[in-house]
Every structure is written in structure tokens, then in C-alpha cells.
Design a protein around this motif. Structure first.
Motif, PDB file in Angstrom:
ATOM      1  N   GLU A  25       0.818  -1.219   0.000  1.00 55.78           N
ATOM      2  CA  GLU A  25       0.000   0.000   0.000  1.00 55.78           C
ATOM      3  C   GLU A  25       0.848   1.263   0.000  1.00 55.78           C
ATOM      4  O   GLU A  25       0.530   2.249  -0.671  1.00 55.78           O
ATOM      5  N   HIS A  26       1.943   1.252   0.736  1.00 58.35           N
ATOM      6  CA  HIS A  26       2.712   2.478   0.947  1.00 58.35           C
ATOM      7  C   HIS A  26       3.983   2.568   0.102  1.00 58.35           C
ATOM      8  O   HIS A  26       4.665   3.601   0.135  1.00 58.35           O
ATOM      9  N   ASP A  30       1.236  -1.442  -7.809  1.00 55.31           N
ATOM     10  CA  ASP A  30      -0.163  -1.280  -8.211  1.00 55.31           C
ATOM     11  C   ASP A  30      -1.038  -2.412  -7.696  1.00 55.31           C
ATOM     12  O   ASP A  30      -2.207  -2.200  -7.361  1.00 55.31           O
ATOM     13  N   THR A  54      -6.099  -2.284   3.344  1.00 51.97           N
ATOM     14  CA  THR A  54      -5.618  -1.299   2.372  1.00 51.97           C
ATOM     15  C   THR A  54      -6.776  -0.514   1.763  1.00 51.97           C
ATOM     16  O   THR A  54      -7.944  -0.872   1.912  1.00 51.97           O
ATOM     17  N   GLU A  55      -6.419   0.554   1.039  1.00 52.23           N
ATOM     18  CA  GLU A  55      -7.422   1.381   0.363  1.00 52.23           C
ATOM     19  C   GLU A  55      -7.082   1.629  -1.105  1.00 52.23           C
ATOM     20  O   GLU A  55      -7.969   1.915  -1.899  1.00 52.23           O
ATOM     21  N   ARG A  56      -5.807   1.515  -1.464  1.00 50.27           N
ATOM     22  CA  ARG A  56      -5.359   1.931  -2.791  1.00 50.27           C
ATOM     23  C   ARG A  56      -5.122   0.780  -3.750  1.00 50.27           C
ATOM     24  O   ARG A  56      -5.588   0.796  -4.898  1.00 50.27           O
ATOM     25  N   ILE A  57      -4.397  -0.220  -3.331  1.00 50.89           N
ATOM     26  CA  ILE A  57      -3.942  -1.274  -4.242  1.00 50.89           C
ATOM     27  C   ILE A  57      -5.082  -2.208  -4.653  1.00 50.89           C
ATOM     28  O   ILE A  57      -6.094  -2.332  -3.967  1.00 50.89           O
ATOM     29  N   ARG A  88     -11.354  -3.435  -6.753  1.00 48.53           N
ATOM     30  CA  ARG A  88     -10.039  -3.684  -6.167  1.00 48.53           C
ATOM     31  C   ARG A  88      -9.664  -5.158  -6.082  1.00 48.53           C
ATOM     32  O   ARG A  88      -8.576  -5.494  -5.617  1.00 48.53           O
TER      33      ARG A  88
END
Length: 289
Positions: A25-26, A30, A54-57, A88
Motif C-alpha cells: 500500500e505504501h 499497483d 488497504t485502500e489503494r492497491i 479492487r
């Protein structure tokens, strides 16, 4: 832009999944992919743990063996994750290792038929359809999900042989290739997949995912050689050992050969499986356009 991901190896104990999720995530990768190797951790539970953290990947499942579970159960579990984390999750299915399928009494006479029937049924169920089918292996009688996904689902299939590659092109939205595949093997696979896509009648892009076994550090070449020596199907030119620049160069070679997505996996004896994920995001990702 090339999609770049890393593998959270099944050899990582489940209590360290949160650390792997944080590293992905950080750091800048991707996608983070999990496997469903027998008899390690389950892919659905692993993916759910990472998605919740997580929130992004995006999280890929590469892949769930079709003989391992009923297709209705697979659809039910996937629908929860696809609705809870829309856009996601990248679910994938495949034949599974036949020796393992034999160990659990689930080995079938025609893995190709089973894969086709499951992909077809799974697409219908996740698409909100009421599915009835009386196939060789898949039998459903008016089955529909109460909570189907709210966004279109991209179904991935694992493939290596010509018949499975063509089938995956026809019935799946993308193909994931093993880490034994070289850039030249990617080119050959792309041709076979295209033959299947042409028969499908679908026009949206078909995703080709290449897995590259990568080793870095002072003993990288030795670790990679040991890992590849255990795989009779290994193609010359597959895999990479070296620093971030060497790995990025390998990624570019696979992209030039036709890969849309490149997933980097460490060797099983990598001394820092979580650190590998962080290395890919922090040092390799900036070098891959």
C-alpha cells in the motif's frame, strides 16, 4: 502505463499478511497477488485480509483451483469482496496442480472441460444472472446471487498449454502466465490467446499478466538458479537476478513482448518476503514507465 505488482508468497505466515499489505500500500506497487497453493493459506481469506487493510492497491488471486470448490461457493465468496471493495479485486481460476487435486480426491478426467464450465458459470453468476447448467462437472439449477457485484468483474484464468491459452482467451478476461515463461513465451501465448478472443465475440481488451521470478541481493543469481532448477517447464530467458535497474529492464522486455501487467515474485528462500514487496514499490516502480 505498465501495471506492476508483487506476490505475497504463500510461504509468508498468515500473521504477517498485514505487514505485506502495508508494504504494498505504501511503497507504490499497483497490485498485490496471493496464491492458493495446497496446503498453505486460502486465497479468499488472504485476499480479504489484505483488502480490509488497504485502500489503494488492487488484490489479485492467482489462482483458485477449479476442482477445489463448488462454483456457487466461489461466486458467493467473491461477490462479498467485490461488493465490499469494488474495483479492487482481480479473481483468477485455473486447473490447479493435479497431484494436489489427487490428494484431496478432487482430480478430474478433463481439467479443460471443468475450467470452461466454471468460467462460464462464474461469469453468469457474478453478472447477476440466474444460471442453470447441466454440464459434465458443473450443475446448477436456477442459481443466482442475492448480492451480485455492482461493478463489472474481470475474470482471470491461469494458462500455459495451447489448449488452455485458447480457452482462456475465449472465456476469461485475462490470462496469467507462470514464472517459467520467457518474453518469447509471452509472444507465443499472446498469439494463442488472440485466437480464443476472436471466437468469444467480446471486444474489450484482454489482459495478459506475466509473472517474473526475481531475486535481488548479493546471492541473487544463486537463489534464482536454485529455484529454476526445480522447474522442468522453465523457458530460457525467464526470470531475472540483480538490482532494481536489472529487474526494471526485465519488466520492459516482458512488456515489449506483449504483457500488459508484470507481477514480480521472490524466490521461496528470499530472506525478506515483505521487504521484497517494498523493494519493488520503492525502487523498481519508479524505473518502469
Amino acid at each position: 502505463m505498465t501495471v506492476l505488482g508483487a506476490v505475497s508468497m504463500p510461504h509468508l505466515p498468515p500473521e504477517h499478511l498485514a505487514a505485506a499489505a502495508d508494504a504494498a500500500e505504501h511503497s507504490g506497487v499497483d497490485e498485490l497477488w496471493v496464491w492458493e497453493d495446497c496446503f498453505w493459506g486460502g486465497a479468499i481469506a488472504s485476499a480479504a485480509t489484505i483488502l480490509a487493510r488497504t485502500e489503494r492497491i488492487r488484490v489479485g488471486i492467482g489462482v483458485m483451483p477449479t476442482p477445489l470448490r463448488n462454483v456457487a461457493v466461489t461466486a458467493m465468496e467473491l461477490s462479498v469482496l467485490l461488493r465490499a471493495h469494488p474495483g479492487r479485486l482481480v479473481p483468477g481460476v485455473g486447473h490447479g496442480v493435479q497431484e494436489w487435486m489427487g490428494q484431496i480426491g478432487a482430480r478430474v478426467e478433463s481439467p479443460l472441460t471443468l475450467l470452461r464450465e466454471q468460467l462460464d458459470a462464474l461469469r453468469g453468476l457474478l453478472g447477476g444472472e440466474k444460471v442453470s447448467v447441466d454440464g459434465r462437472y458443473v450443475r446448477l439449477d436456477g442459481v443466482s446471487l442475492v448480492y451480485p457485484p455492482t461493478v463489472p468483474t474481470q475474470l482471470i484464468a491461469a494458462a500455459s498449454g495451447p489448449k488452455t491459452l485458447r480457452l482462456a482467451g475465449r472465456y476469461a478476461d485475462g490470462v496469467t502466465l507462470t514464472s517459467s515463461t520467457s518474453p518469447e513465451g509471452v509472444r507465443a501465448a499472446r498469439t494463442l490467446i488472440a485466437e480464443g478472443v476472436a471466437k468469444s465475440g467480446r471486444t474489450r481488451p484482454h489482459r495478459l499478466i506475466a509473472n517474473i521470478e526475481a531475486a535481488t541481493g548479493p546471492d541473487a543469481a544463486e537463489r534464482l538458479a536454485r529455484a529454476q532448477a526445480t522447474r522442468p517447464s522453465h523457458q530460457p530467458g525467464a526470470g531475472v537476478a540483480g538490482d532494481a535497474h536489472a529487474i526494471a529492464d526485465a519488466v520492459h522486455r516482458y512488456v515489449e513482448a506483449g504483457a500488459d501487467t508484470v507481477i514480480l515474485q521472490p524466490t521461496e528462500d528470499d530472506p525478506d518476503l515483505v521487504g521484497f514487496i517494498r523493494f519493488i514499490g520503492e525502487q523498481v516502480r519508479p524505473l518502469v514507465s
